[in-house]
Scaffold this motif. Structure first.
Motif, PDB file in Angstrom:
ATOM      1  N   ALA A  99      -4.712  17.484  14.367  1.00  8.11           N
ATOM      2  CA  ALA A  99      -4.215  18.550  15.724  1.00  8.11           C
ATOM      3  C   ALA A  99      -2.943  18.595  15.378  1.00  8.11           C
ATOM      4  O   ALA A  99      -2.332  20.055  15.484  1.00  8.11           O
ATOM      5  CB  ALA A  99      -4.477  17.772  16.876  1.00  8.11           C
ATOM      6  N   TYR A 100      -1.943  17.624  14.949  1.00  8.96           N
ATOM      7  CA  TYR A 100      -0.609  17.932  14.551  1.00  8.96           C
ATOM      8  C   TYR A 100      -0.373  19.071  13.393  1.00  8.96           C
ATOM      9  O   TYR A 100       0.389  19.887  13.587  1.00  8.96           O
ATOM     10  CB  TYR A 100      -0.060  16.549  14.366  1.00  8.96           C
ATOM     11  N   HIS A 101      -1.287  18.918  12.537  1.00  8.83           N
ATOM     12  CA  HIS A 101      -0.981  19.403  11.474  1.00  8.83           C
ATOM     13  C   HIS A 101      -1.542  20.882  11.580  1.00  8.83           C
ATOM     14  O   HIS A 101      -0.805  21.741  11.164  1.00  8.83           O
ATOM     15  CB  HIS A 101      -2.043  18.894  10.251  1.00  8.83           C
ATOM     16  N   LEU A 102      -2.520  21.338  12.353  1.00 12.54           N
ATOM     17  CA  LEU A 102      -2.924  22.422  12.864  1.00 12.54           C
ATOM     18  C   LEU A 102      -1.910  23.372  13.624  1.00 12.54           C
ATOM     19  O   LEU A 102      -1.765  24.492  13.506  1.00 12.54           O
ATOM     20  CB  LEU A 102      -4.330  22.624  13.491  1.00 12.54           C
ATOM     21  N   PHE A 103      -1.269  22.649  14.335  1.00 13.51           N
ATOM     22  CA  PHE A 103      -0.321  23.165  15.241  1.00 13.51           C
ATOM     23  C   PHE A 103       0.952  23.361  14.355  1.00 13.51           C
ATOM     24  O   PHE A 103       1.555  24.507  14.495  1.00 13.51           O
ATOM     25  CB  PHE A 103       0.307  22.062  16.458  1.00 13.51           C
ATOM     26  N   GLU A 104       1.410  22.378  13.411  1.00 24.81           N
ATOM     27  CA  GLU A 104       2.646  22.783  12.398  1.00 24.81           C
ATOM     28  C   GLU A 104       2.198  24.012  11.680  1.00 24.81           C
ATOM     29  O   GLU A 104       3.241  24.717  11.190  1.00 24.81           O
ATOM     30  CB  GLU A 104       2.820  21.761  11.918  1.00 24.81           C
ATOM     31  N   GLN A 105       0.992  24.117  11.304  1.00 22.96           N
ATOM     32  CA  GLN A 105       0.568  25.386  10.321  1.00 22.96           C
ATOM     33  C   GLN A 105       0.389  26.549  11.093  1.00 22.96           C
ATOM     34  O   GLN A 105       0.187  27.807  10.478  1.00 22.96           O
ATOM     35  CB  GLN A 105      -0.734  24.829   9.620  1.00 22.96           C
ATOM     36  N   GLY A 106       0.505  26.411  12.512  1.00 24.09           N
ATOM     37  CA  GLY A 106       0.268  27.840  13.218  1.00 24.09           C
ATOM     38  C   GLY A 106      -1.281  28.351  13.588  1.00 24.09           C
ATOM     39  O   GLY A 106      -1.528  29.487  14.044  1.00 24.09           O
ATOM     40  N   SER A 133       0.811  -1.192   0.106  1.00 23.79           N
ATOM     41  CA  SER A 133      -0.206   0.055  -0.231  1.00 23.79           C
ATOM     42  C   SER A 133       0.847   1.179   0.012  1.00 23.79           C
ATOM     43  O   SER A 133       0.538   2.245  -0.710  1.00 23.79           O
ATOM     44  CB  SER A 133      -0.834   0.038   1.194  1.00 23.79           C
ATOM     45  N   MET A 134       1.971   1.127   0.527  1.00 25.52           N
ATOM     46  CA  MET A 134       2.961   2.398   0.857  1.00 25.52           C
ATOM     47  C   MET A 134       3.487   2.719  -0.744  1.00 25.52           C
ATOM     48  O   MET A 134       3.644   3.813  -0.826  1.00 25.52           O
ATOM     49  CB  MET A 134       4.039   2.127   1.877  1.00 25.52           C
ATOM     50  N   MET A 135       3.844   1.496  -1.373  1.00 29.59           N
ATOM     51  CA  MET A 135       4.465   1.639  -2.534  1.00 29.59           C
ATOM     52  C   MET A 135       3.461   2.275  -3.570  1.00 29.59           C
ATOM     53  O   MET A 135       3.990   3.206  -4.502  1.00 29.59           O
ATOM     54  CB  MET A 135       4.801   0.247  -2.976  1.00 29.59           C
ATOM     55  N   LEU A 136       2.129   2.059  -3.466  1.00 27.13           N
ATOM     56  CA  LEU A 136       0.945   2.615  -4.606  1.00 27.13           C
ATOM     57  C   LEU A 136       0.719   4.009  -3.808  1.00 27.13           C
ATOM     58  O   LEU A 136       0.060   4.593  -4.950  1.00 27.13           O
ATOM     59  CB  LEU A 136      -0.105   1.628  -4.377  1.00 27.13           C
ATOM     60  N   GLY A 137       1.043   4.245  -2.641  1.00 27.21           N
ATOM     61  CA  GLY A 137       0.764   5.786  -2.340  1.00 27.21           C
ATOM     62  C   GLY A 137      -0.695   5.529  -1.689  1.00 27.21           C
ATOM     63  O   GLY A 137      -1.316   6.637  -1.433  1.00 27.21           O
ATOM     64  N   ASP A 138      -0.903   4.381  -1.572  1.00 28.37           N
ATOM     65  CA  ASP A 138      -2.539   4.261  -0.855  1.00 28.37           C
ATOM     66  C   ASP A 138      -2.598   4.543   0.717  1.00 28.37           C
ATOM     67  O   ASP A 138      -3.422   4.646   1.148  1.00 28.37           O
ATOM     68  CB  ASP A 138      -2.708   2.735  -1.008  1.00 28.37           C
ATOM     69  N   ALA A 139      -1.312   3.879   1.171  1.00 27.09           N
ATOM     70  CA  ALA A 139      -1.308   4.280   2.948  1.00 27.09           C
ATOM     71  C   ALA A 139      -0.851   5.594   3.061  1.00 27.09           C
ATOM     72  O   ALA A 139       0.317   6.213   2.845  1.00 27.09           O
ATOM     73  CB  ALA A 139      -0.252   3.356   3.515  1.00 27.09           C
ATOM     74  N   PRO A 140      -1.887   6.544   3.769  1.00 28.86           N
ATOM     75  CA  PRO A 140      -1.414   8.005   3.971  1.00 28.86           C
ATOM     76  C   PRO A 140      -0.417   8.150   5.199  1.00 28.86           C
ATOM     77  O   PRO A 140      -0.122   7.361   6.052  1.00 28.86           O
ATOM     78  CB  PRO A 140      -2.708   8.438   4.504  1.00 28.86           C
ATOM     79  N   ALA A 141       0.304   9.137   4.890  1.00 29.15           N
ATOM     80  CA  ALA A 141       1.320   9.437   5.954  1.00 29.15           C
ATOM     81  C   ALA A 141       1.500  10.895   6.243  1.00 29.15           C
ATOM     82  O   ALA A 141       0.802  11.704   5.329  1.00 29.15           O
ATOM     83  CB  ALA A 141       2.806   8.993   5.196  1.00 29.15           C
ATOM     84  N   GLY A 142       1.636  11.387   7.501  1.00 28.86           N
ATOM     85  CA  GLY A 142       1.438  12.647   7.989  1.00 28.86           C
ATOM     86  C   GLY A 142       0.110  12.732   8.180  1.00 28.86           C
ATOM     87  O   GLY A 142      -0.878  11.952   8.104  1.00 28.86           O
ATOM     88  N   TYR A 143      -0.577  13.947   7.628  1.00 27.20           N
ATOM     89  CA  TYR A 143      -1.822  14.129   7.751  1.00 27.20           C
ATOM     90  C   TYR A 143      -2.169  14.176   6.297  1.00 27.20           C
ATOM     91  O   TYR A 143      -2.618  15.115   5.489  1.00 27.20           O
ATOM     92  CB  TYR A 143      -2.496  15.460   8.218  1.00 27.20           C
ATOM     93  N   PHE A 144      -2.048  13.208   5.374  1.00 27.24           N
ATOM     94  CA  PHE A 144      -2.454  13.022   3.995  1.00 27.24           C
ATOM     95  C   PHE A 144      -1.704  13.921   3.286  1.00 27.24           C
ATOM     96  O   PHE A 144      -2.216  14.102   2.195  1.00 27.24           O
ATOM     97  CB  PHE A 144      -4.104  13.043   3.939  1.00 27.24           C
ATOM     98  N   ASN A 145      -0.597  14.406   3.610  1.00 29.74           N
ATOM     99  CA  ASN A 145       0.380  15.182   2.866  1.00 29.74           C
ATOM    100  C   ASN A 145       1.833  14.860   2.758  1.00 29.74           C
ATOM    101  O   ASN A 145       2.360  15.696   2.159  1.00 29.74           O
ATOM    102  CB  ASN A 145       0.347  16.866   3.648  1.00 29.74           C
TER     103      ASN A 145
END
Length: 396
Positions: free
Chosen positions: A145-152, A39-51
């Motif tokens: 929540a991590y994404h929102l924190f990283e984006q300020g 799934s990771m090879m296909l890009g199917d498994a999300p990483a980070g916040y889908f980014n």
């Protein structure tokens, strides 16, 4: 059973189908988490916040790594010949033969949070189980929540002094405890990502559909999943249709559900609709998606159990009635055509990984889908003639 002798013969046929099935073999040997590498090879498994297009640490979370490190043995639901479940021992967290994490859990609490520690991900899943929390929604909301924190968008003032950062298992453990007990910032996250996003003025950035966090199959990797999520009656679920399995090569030729190109869009809508109908029939029977005997065997089993002969066409018609009835109920409860959508983050192409910068053209696919369903393309409502054809005239 109306015909126990016939039922017994068909049950043996179904078991034979399952034992010869390569997917069942893989699930039996290494559990659902074994699909993570592919799934990771296909890009199917999300990483980070889908980014993120990839997360190298995810390779430490697969079913094969589980088998080599913490596995105690497989176990099964009652009477199941597959036994996809894992029992694991995690001494670090004092867990003796607890449930091993499934694919969705190693993604939601692993790759999404950029945690590459399998024992820690196992413990996070164990905590969610203990608290009665869904691992997909919990992991996705924490990642948001991590994404929102990283984006300020939020800071320590909103989190109660907690510095949110990906990759820290102890922080994820703390947040799950806070969510379960509705303590501090956990009380906000307990409402899920849609309402958390609404609170901070960025609901459009929450990866959810109709309030449900999207499952761990990225629609940018498989265009059919864009329709599956957008049109699901309960939101971003992969349990209303697991079309991603078809996209991975498991065609259902006897039902006319096949796929040769996971990025293709034209013609997918009709197959998605048929697959949703078939899975609605399966869900009504309460059948696990991992056990896939021939469709003809399934309907013959039902006929022998009830004494009422049905065909595959009858089964598909029943599934279509179920799907349209759910649509009508949702419309009555206020759902509109605008709710058939994907969140903005899933419409942004990734520069790396297996999705090759692909973003599904959801609008074009939806137009084709409404036509295949017999729904009004402007309102998304089932047309009168469709409801009458399905015997749902009293619902109109």
């Amino acid at each position: 059973l109306a015909d126990p002798e016939r039922f017994a013969v068909l049950a043996r046929e179904a078991l034979a189908d399952i034992k010869e099935d390569i997917t069942a073999d893989i699930l039996r040997e290494t559990g659902s988490a074994d699909t993570l590498d592919y799934s990771m090879m296909l890009g199917d498994a999300p990483a980070g916040y889908f980014n993120q297009g990839s997360f190298e640490g995810g390779r430490k979370l697969s079913g094969s790594v589980m088998a080599e490190t913490i596995l105690s043995g497989p176990f099964a639901c009652y009477g199941c010949p597959i036994a996809c479940k894992r029992r694991v021992t995690v001494d670090k967290y004092g867990l003796n033969k607890t449930k091993g994490p499934e694919y969705e859990t190693v993604c939601a609490l692993g790759t999404m949070l950029l945690i590459d520690d399998l024992p820690a991900v196992t413990y996070l899943g164990h905590l969610c189980d203990d608290y009665g929390m869904d691992t997909i929604s919990a992991g996705s909301t924490i990642a948001f929540a991590y994404h929102l924190f990283e984006q300020g968008v939020i800071g320590t003032q909103e989190t109660g002094g907690i510095e949110l950062r990906s990759g820290d298992p102890d922080l994820a453990i703390q947040l799950i405890e806070m969510i379960a007990q509705r303590q501090g910032f956990g009380n906000v996250l307990a409402e899920g990502s849609r309402l958390a996003g609404r609170k901070y003025g960025c609901e459009d950035q929450a990866v959810q559909v109709k309030g449900m966090e999207v499952a761990m199959h990225d629609p940018r990797a498989m265009s059919s999943m864009a329709l599956v999520y957008a049109t699901s009656p309960i939101g971003g679920s992969h349990n209303q249709s697991d079309m991603y399995v078809v996209e991975l090569g498991r065609s259902l030729a006897e039902l006319g559900i096949v796929s040769e190109d996971r990025f293709a869009e034209e013609g997918k809508a009709r197959m998605v609709a048929r697959h949703q109908d078939f899975r609605s029939f399966c869900n009504a029977l309460i059948i696990c998606y991992f056990a896939n005997p021939q469709a003809q065997t399934m309907v013959d089993l039902l006929s022998s159990a009830t004494g009422r002969e049905i065909s595959i066409d009858d089964a598909m018609a029943a599934g279509e009635r179920i799907w349209n009835l759910k649509r009508a109920l949702n419309i009555r409860l206020g759902q509109t055509r605008k709710d058939d959508r994907l969140p903005k983050p899933l419409l942004v192409p990734l520069k790396e990984g297996g999705t090759e910068g692909h973003v599904p053209n959801l609008d074009a696919m939806l137009a084709e889908y409404y036509q295949a369903r017999g729904w009004d393309p402007k309102t998304g409502k089932p047309k009168k003639e469709k409801m009458l054809a399905l015997g749902l005239g009293d619902i109109i």
